[in-house]
Design an enzyme around this catalytic site. Structure first.
Site, PDB file in Angstrom:
ATOM      1  N   HIS A 179     -33.352 -65.691  36.926  1.00  0.00           N
ATOM      2  CA  HIS A 179     -34.693 -66.160  37.308  1.00  0.00           C
ATOM      3  C   HIS A 179     -35.234 -65.164  38.340  1.00  0.00           C
ATOM      4  CE1 HIS A 179     -37.620 -68.810  39.339  1.00  0.00           C
ATOM      5  NE2 HIS A 179     -37.532 -69.624  38.293  1.00  0.00           N
ATOM      6  N   ASP A 238     -26.507 -68.881  42.028  1.00  0.00           N
ATOM      7  CA  ASP A 238     -27.725 -69.683  41.893  1.00  0.00           C
ATOM      8  C   ASP A 238     -27.389 -70.889  41.009  1.00  0.00           C
ATOM      9  OD1 ASP A 238     -30.139 -70.811  41.319  1.00  0.00           O
ATOM     10  OD2 ASP A 238     -31.071 -68.997  40.494  1.00  0.00           O
ATOM     11  N   GLN A 289     -29.768 -74.600  37.998  1.00  0.00           N
ATOM     12  CA  GLN A 289     -29.744 -75.289  36.709  1.00  0.00           C
ATOM     13  C   GLN A 289     -28.413 -75.988  36.436  1.00  0.00           C
ATOM     14  OE1 GLN A 289     -32.233 -75.815  34.663  1.00  0.00           O
ATOM     15  NE2 GLN A 289     -33.745 -74.434  35.554  1.00  0.00           N
ATOM     16  N   LYS A 296     -35.146 -80.388  40.877  1.00  0.00           N
ATOM     17  CA  LYS A 296     -34.579 -80.389  39.522  1.00  0.00           C
ATOM     18  C   LYS A 296     -33.458 -81.417  39.393  1.00  0.00           C
ATOM     19  CE  LYS A 296     -35.376 -75.421  38.879  1.00  0.00           C
ATOM     20  NZ  LYS A 296     -36.612 -75.323  38.115  1.00  0.00           N
ATOM     21  N   CYS A 314     -40.203 -67.530  34.266  1.00  0.00           N
ATOM     22  CA  CYS A 314     -39.800 -66.756  35.454  1.00  0.00           C
ATOM     23  C   CYS A 314     -38.564 -65.893  35.154  1.00  0.00           C
ATOM     24  CB  CYS A 314     -39.544 -67.651  36.669  1.00  0.00           C
ATOM     25  SG  CYS A 314     -40.962 -68.597  37.173  1.00  0.00           S
TER      26      CYS A 314
HETATM   27  C1  LIG Z   1     -32.109 -70.617  37.635  1.00  0.00           C
HETATM   28  C2  LIG Z   1     -33.210 -70.863  38.621  1.00  0.00           C
HETATM   29  N1  LIG Z   1     -33.171 -70.283  39.825  1.00  0.00           N
HETATM   30  C3  LIG Z   1     -34.111 -70.474  40.743  1.00  0.00           C
HETATM   31  C4  LIG Z   1     -35.188 -71.282  40.496  1.00  0.00           C
HETATM   32  C5  LIG Z   1     -36.234 -71.439  41.548  1.00  0.00           C
HETATM   33  O1  LIG Z   1     -36.324 -72.744  41.995  1.00  0.00           O
HETATM   34  P1  LIG Z   1     -37.505 -73.147  42.999  1.00  0.00           P
HETATM   35  O2  LIG Z   1     -38.785 -72.891  42.241  1.00  0.00           O
HETATM   36  O3  LIG Z   1     -37.294 -74.574  43.284  1.00  0.00           O
HETATM   37  O4  LIG Z   1     -37.400 -72.253  44.164  1.00  0.00           O
HETATM   38  C6  LIG Z   1     -35.299 -71.912  39.255  1.00  0.00           C
HETATM   39  C7  LIG Z   1     -36.486 -72.746  38.939  1.00  0.00           C
HETATM   40  O5  LIG Z   1     -36.983 -72.759  37.843  1.00  0.00           O
HETATM   41  C8  LIG Z   1     -34.285 -71.701  38.288  1.00  0.00           C
HETATM   42  O6  LIG Z   1     -34.341 -72.263  37.076  1.00  0.00           O
END
Ligand SMILES: Cc1ncc(COP(=O)(O)O)c(C=O)c1O
Length: 416
Positions: free
Chosen positions: A121, A200, A203, A226, A366
């Site tokens: 992401h 990270d 998900q 999420k 993203c």
């Molecule tokens: C794998 C992953 N990392 C980071 C994020 C970023 O999350 P946030 O928008 O809550 O900062 C997301 C959100 O879609 C994600 O799916």
């Protein structure tokens, strides 16, 4: 026994109609819906306990501080942290990853290497690009195989993780491909060369039982919205000894020890990393969310998610105009199912599905470099969660079939 209909009763939004149809919400990888208990906890906090934390030496201030710190403890328990002091509250996963890239990144020097993957992401890519630009370090990345898994053989042949590697930062589960990465074994490789492993978990933590300490990660990041929590709250977990070594990220109130005009000293973690008024009600809401998830049992939540995802994959396999990106088997697979539809642009598809009450996401999610790597600009994504039913999945598959007919003119008169 997991009863999805009882779970659904906790989510009033699922009862509403969209475009005259029953809402079929399949955009949970984007943000999950919120159960009553989370909304209730936030409301209760604002209506009866609202005050700033740490600063206000009165009853409400003490209550707000207690609620905020209690939420920290709940989150620590949820991921099996060694203690609440290992939990830093941020405003989302992106801020937590920026915190990691700024504080760990301060150690980087020219010639050092940071390793990510092409499936990240943007939130786990851009902060590392910035850290490398600031320090002269080099950004390298894992490629993927045809079936959407990390290309470990290529990484090995390239010596991707080696003497120069200082940080490896990988997603636990891809928000596009659904791939679950072998975090533990990559962490072992990182640690063997003295690098720090950042994960990270945005998900994965919402979907499966999580033991941060056993995961191999040194830093684990995730985001409240999420996992049934409010927006505006994220988490950075770090091993206590590592957090204690890191410099502050943002400066301001609450993160200090002694402030003089000549310079300041900083509070110990986690407060060192929480400058200013934190997201208090949001943390309280996240505390309620992890209570809710723990009450359902994360093993059962995971089993349900797997069943639903398998049904989505099975349904899509029956439609020859759909191409699923990422693993089509459930082994080491999370709940995000991205796909392309022959002859139909993802934005058009999203709109048409919405006209039948089906919410999916369309775009690059993203993860533009991943789409570029796959030779496409965008895709559609369906993602269920703990409240998704088999009927939701069947509605998705039927509606996809109808939408494809509609756009390609195969049989415009067919109706659902
Ligand atoms: C794998 C992953 N990392 C980071 C994020 C970023 O999350 P946030 O928008 O809550 O900062 C997301 C959100 O879609 C994600 O799916």
């Amino acid at each position: 026994m997991y009863d999805v209909n009882m779970v659904r009763a906790d989510f009033p939004v699922l009862d509403r109609e969209v475009s005259g149809h029953r809402l079929v919400y399949l955009d949970s990888a984007n943000t999950s819906q919120k159960p009553r208990c989370v909304v209730g906890a936030v409301e209760e906090h604002y209506l009866h306990h609202n005050a700033n934390v740490a600063r206000a030496m009165h009853t409400l201030g003490a209550e707000a501080t207690e609620a905020f710190e209690e939420a920290r403890g709940k989150v620590a328990g949820f991921i099996n942290a060694a203690g609440a002091e290992e939990i830093v509250f941020t405003k989302n996963a992106s801020e937590a990853l920026n915190l990691a890239a700024n504080t760990l990144g301060a150690r980087l020097a020219p010639g050092d290497e940071v390793v990510v993957s092409v499936m990240e992401h943007h939130s786990n890519l851009v902060p590392w690009q910035l850290a490398c630009q600031r320090t002269g370090a080099r950004l390298r990345w894992f490629d993927i195989t045809e079936d959407g898994r990390l290309d470990l053989a290529k990484a090995h042949a390239e010596g991707l993780i080696g003497e120069r590697t200082k940080i490896v930062s990988l997603t636990w589960a891809s928000n596009v491909l659904g791939t679950v990465n072998p975090i533990q074994s990559i962490a072992d490789q990182a640690h063997a060369v003295g690098a720090v492993m950042v994960v990270d978990g945005s998900q994965w933590v919402p979907q499966a039982p999580c033991d941060a300490r056993a995961s191999g990660a040194d830093i684990l990041v995730f985001t409240g919205h999420k996992m049934c929590g409010p927006t505006g709250i994220g988490v950075l977990w770090g091993r206590g000894a590592l957090l204690a070594e890191l410099p502050p990220f943002l400066g301001g109130g609450e993160m200090i020890e002694i402030v003089r005009m000549e310079g300041s000293t900083y509070a110990p973690p986690p407060h060192r990393f929480e400058a200013g008024t934190p997201p208090i009600a949001q943390a309280v809401g996240l505390g309620a969310a992890v209570d809710y998830l723990a009450g359902l049992g994360m093993a059962d939540v995971h089993a349900h998610e797997q069943e639903i995802t398998a049904r989505i994959l099975q349904g899509m396999a029956s439609l020859d105009f759909i191409h699923v990106m990422g693993p089509t088997e459930m082994a080491d697979r999370g709940g995000a199912v991205s796909f392309t539809v022959d002859g139909v642009h993802p934005h058009d598809l999203m709109q048409l599905l919405d006209s039948r009450g089906v919410a999916v996401r369309g775009g690059h999610h993203c993860a533009a470099p991943l789409h570029r790597r796959l030779g496409i600009q965008s895709s559609s994504r369906a993602s269920g969660y703990l409240y998704t039913t088999k009927e939701d999945v069947d509605a998705l598959i039927e509606t996809l079939d109808w939408a494809h007919d509609f756009f390609t003119g195969r049989t415009r008169l067919r109706s659902l």
